[in-house]
Scaffold this active site. Structure first.
Site, PDB file in Angstrom:
ATOM      1  N   GLY A  40      41.314 -16.479  46.612  1.00 27.73           N
ATOM      2  CA  GLY A  40      40.917 -17.803  47.074  1.00 27.73           C
ATOM      3  C   GLY A  40      39.708 -18.266  46.288  1.00 27.73           C
ATOM      4  N   CYS A  81      34.960 -22.132  47.915  1.00 25.64           N
ATOM      5  CA  CYS A  81      34.979 -23.507  48.473  1.00 25.64           C
ATOM      6  C   CYS A  81      35.747 -23.572  49.780  1.00 25.64           C
ATOM      7  CB  CYS A  81      35.545 -24.491  47.455  1.00 25.64           C
ATOM      8  SG  CYS A  81      37.307 -24.361  47.255  1.00 25.64           S
ATOM      9  N   PRO A 122      36.507 -15.108  45.464  1.00 27.19           N
ATOM     10  CA  PRO A 122      35.502 -15.092  44.403  1.00 27.19           C
ATOM     11  C   PRO A 122      34.554 -16.287  44.482  1.00 27.19           C
ATOM     12  CG  PRO A 122      37.748 -15.157  43.505  1.00 27.19           C
ATOM     13  CD  PRO A 122      37.829 -15.463  44.958  1.00 27.19           C
ATOM     14  N   TYR A 168      41.919 -28.281  47.616  1.00 21.13           N
ATOM     15  CA  TYR A 168      42.064 -26.921  47.073  1.00 21.13           C
ATOM     16  C   TYR A 168      41.682 -25.908  48.147  1.00 21.13           C
ATOM     17  CZ  TYR A 168      41.116 -23.014  43.810  1.00 21.13           C
ATOM     18  OH  TYR A 168      41.103 -21.807  43.154  1.00 21.13           O
ATOM     19  N   ARG A 217      24.222 -22.740  42.696  1.00 26.57           N
ATOM     20  CA  ARG A 217      25.517 -22.094  42.515  1.00 26.57           C
ATOM     21  C   ARG A 217      25.343 -20.617  42.191  1.00 26.57           C
ATOM     22  NH1 ARG A 217      26.848 -26.006  44.651  1.00 26.57           N
ATOM     23  NH2 ARG A 217      28.472 -27.532  44.130  1.00 26.57           N
ATOM     24  N   LYS A 253      43.887 -22.815  49.765  1.00 29.07           N
ATOM     25  CA  LYS A 253      43.440 -21.419  49.690  1.00 29.07           C
ATOM     26  C   LYS A 253      43.284 -20.814  51.091  1.00 29.07           C
ATOM     27  CE  LYS A 253      43.555 -20.706  45.352  1.00 29.07           C
ATOM     28  NZ  LYS A 253      44.499 -19.687  44.839  1.00 29.07           N
ATOM     29  N   HIS A 297      48.683 -14.693  34.325  1.00 28.04           N
ATOM     30  CA  HIS A 297      48.022 -13.829  33.323  1.00 28.04           C
ATOM     31  C   HIS A 297      47.403 -14.618  32.174  1.00 28.04           C
ATOM     32  CE1 HIS A 297      51.813 -14.555  31.268  1.00 28.04           C
ATOM     33  NE2 HIS A 297      51.283 -14.073  30.157  1.00 28.04           N
ATOM     34  N   MET A 335      41.993 -17.529  33.031  1.00 28.33           N
ATOM     35  CA  MET A 335      40.779 -16.725  32.823  1.00 28.33           C
ATOM     36  C   MET A 335      40.795 -15.482  33.714  1.00 28.33           C
ATOM     37  SD  MET A 335      36.801 -17.860  33.326  1.00 28.33           S
ATOM     38  CE  MET A 335      36.974 -18.318  35.048  1.00 28.33           C
ATOM     39  N   VAL A 336      41.104 -15.638  34.999  1.00 31.60           N
ATOM     40  CA  VAL A 336      41.078 -14.479  35.913  1.00 31.60           C
ATOM     41  C   VAL A 336      42.242 -13.549  35.611  1.00 31.60           C
ATOM     42  CG1 VAL A 336      41.240 -13.747  38.324  1.00 31.60           C
ATOM     43  CG2 VAL A 336      39.871 -15.750  37.725  1.00 31.60           C
ATOM     44  N   HIS A 382      34.722 -26.362  34.912  1.00 30.07           N
ATOM     45  CA  HIS A 382      33.600 -26.082  35.796  1.00 30.07           C
ATOM     46  C   HIS A 382      32.301 -26.238  35.016  1.00 30.07           C
ATOM     47  CE1 HIS A 382      36.845 -24.004  38.096  1.00 30.07           C
ATOM     48  NE2 HIS A 382      36.166 -24.503  39.114  1.00 30.07           N
ATOM     49  N   LEU A 413      33.330 -18.733  38.880  1.00 26.20           N
ATOM     50  CA  LEU A 413      33.589 -17.756  37.825  1.00 26.20           C
ATOM     51  C   LEU A 413      33.413 -18.356  36.439  1.00 26.20           C
ATOM     52  CD1 LEU A 413      36.877 -16.327  39.401  1.00 26.20           C
ATOM     53  CD2 LEU A 413      34.599 -15.273  39.465  1.00 26.20           C
TER      54      LEU A 413
END
Ligand code: GFB
Length: 318
Positions: free
Chosen positions: A109, A112, A166, A139, A212, A143, A15, A18-19, A182, A169
Site C-alpha cells: 500500500g 497515504c 511503505p 489512490y 516527508r 490501497k 517488476h 521502481m519497487v 514524486h 520511496l
C-alpha cells in the site's frame, strides 16, 4: 512464523517499476525462482488475462508491486485512473491467487492510506479514524481496499496473506517526469538541469513546509523479503525510515548532492498535500528489521544511478 523461501516460485508483479525492480534485485540473493511478466504478456487490469496467466504459471508467492502510482499532481488530477486501475489490478490478482492456491501474498500500500491529520508518528491502528488527504484519497481508498482484501481472505479462507505500507520511496528506476513524479526525483532533475543550464533558481511546488519521510527502494525491498519470510498477521505493517525532513530541507540536501546552489522559488498555486506523514515503524523494527540507509547516502547513490541511466540513454540516442 517463518516461511521457507527456498525453491519457491515468486511472482514479482510490476517488476518493471521502481519497487518491483528492487524486489527482483533483492530476491537474486535468495534460493528461489523469480517470475516476471510484462504488460505484453498479461494486462493486470484485465480479469480474464490474469485468471488464465495465473492458472498456467501457478506461483507459490506473489509480491504485489504492480500499481498505478504518481505524485501529488498526478493523483489529484487523475482520480479515476488512480482509483479504478488500482482496484482492477488488486482484485484481479487476489481472486486469481486464491483460485490457484497461492501460499503467500504480500500486498503493497502506501502511507497515504492514513487520515490527513493522523497522530504522528502514525501507528497502524490509526487507519480509517479520520478524513483522508484530498489530493490522493482515490489512490488511498484503492490501497485500503487491498488491505481489506488480504484481511478478508485470511478471515474467510485462512489465507496467510499480508500487507506492507511503505513511506515515500525513491531510488533506481524512479519516474523523473516533472508532472507525474514524486518530489525527490523531481527535485533531483530540477537541480541537475539547473546546474547544466546555469539557472539562477529552482522552482518548487507548495510552501516547502510539509514534512516527508523517505525510504530507498532497495531498503524497502529488503524489508519486504524479510516480512515475506517472517511475518504472518491480520494487520498491515508500516515500512518507513523513521526520519523526516521538510521539503525545503530536502531541496537543500539535493542541492548539496548535485553540487549546485540555486535560489528556491516556491509556487504557492501548487498543493502542499498532507502536512506530515511520518510513520511509526516499531512493528517492523520489533519483528527484527531496521536497516534503512541515511537520506543523504540514498540521494547520493540515486543521483549517481540516474546519471548513469542518462548517459546510457544518450549513447542509445546517438
Ligand atoms: O512527493 P509528492 O508528489 O507526493 O509531494 P506526496 C510531496 C511534497 O513535495 C508536496 C512538494 O508538498 C509537494 O507540493 N513538492 C515540491 C513537489 N516541489 C515538487 C515537485 O517539483 N514535484 C512534486 N511531485 N512535489 C504522494 C501521494 O503524496 O505520496 C502518492 O500522492 C503516494 O499517492 C506517495 O502515496 C507516497 O508525498 O504529497
Amino acid at each position: 512464523m517463518s516461511w521457507d523461501i527456498t525453491g519457491k516460485r515468486i511472482w514479482v508483479a510490476g517488476h518493471r517499476g521502481m519497487v518491483g525492480g528492487a524486489v527482483v534485485r533483492r530476491l537474486a540473493s535468495e534460493e528461489c525462482e523469480v517470475i516476471t511478466a510484462g504488460r505484453e504478456v498479461v494486462d493486470l487490469t484485465q480479469q480474464a488475462q490474469v485468471r488464465d496467466w495465473m492458472a498456467e504459471v501457478k506461483p507459490d508467492a506473489i509480491v504485489m508491486a504492480a500499481a498505478k502510482v504518481g505524485g501529488i499532481m498526478a493523483n489529484s488530477t487523475h482520480p479515476v485512473d488512480f482509483l479504478l486501475a488500482n482496484l482492477q489490478i488488486e482484485t484481479n490478482i487476489v481472486e486469481a491467487a486464491h483460485a490457484n492456491d497461492v501460499d503467500r501474498f504480500l500486498f503493497l500500500g502506501s502511507s497515504c492510506i492514513y487520515p490527513k491529520m493522523a497522530p504522528q508518528p502514525i501507528p497502524e491502528d490509526s487507519l480509517l479514524t479520520g478524513p483522508l488527504e484530498p489530493t490522493n484519497e482515490w489512490y488511498a481508498i484503492a490501497k485500503i481496499a487491498g488491505i481489506k482484501l488480504c484481511q478478508a481472505y485470511r478471515k474467510q479462507y485462512g489465507r496467510d496473506w499480508i500487507a506492507a505500507m511503505p513511506t515515500n520511496l525513491y531510488g533506481p528506476g524512479d519516474n523523473y517526469d516533472l508532472t507525474s513524479s514524486h518530489v525527490l526525483p523531481a527535485l533531483l532533475r530540477k537541480f541537475h538541469e539547473a546546474k547544466e543550464s546555469g539557472a539562477a533558481s529552482v522552482e518548487l511546488w507548495g510552501s516547502g513546509t510539509p514534512l516527508r519521510e523517505f525510504l530507498h527502494c532497495d531498503d524497502l525491498a529488503d524489508a519486504l523479503v524479510f516480512l515475506l519470510k517472517e511475518y504472518s498477521g491480520y494487520e498491515h505493517v508500516n515500512c518507513g525510515s523513521g526520519s523526516e525532513v521538510t521539503i525545503r530541507e530536502l531541496a537543500e540536501t539535493i542541492a548539496e548532492v548535485v553540487g549546485y546552489e540555486a535560489e528556491l522559488v516556491f509556487d504557492s498555486t501548487k498543493p502542499d498535500g498532507t502536512p506530515r506523514k511520518l510513520m511509526d515503524s516499531s512493528t517492523l523494527h520489533g519483528l527484527g528489521w531496521n536497516d534503512a540507509r541515511s537520506l543523504k547516502d540514498g540521494i547520493t547513490q540515486t543521483y549517481a544511478d540516474w546519471q548513469q541511466e542518462l548517459k546510457k540513454k544518450e549513447s542509445m540516442d546517438v
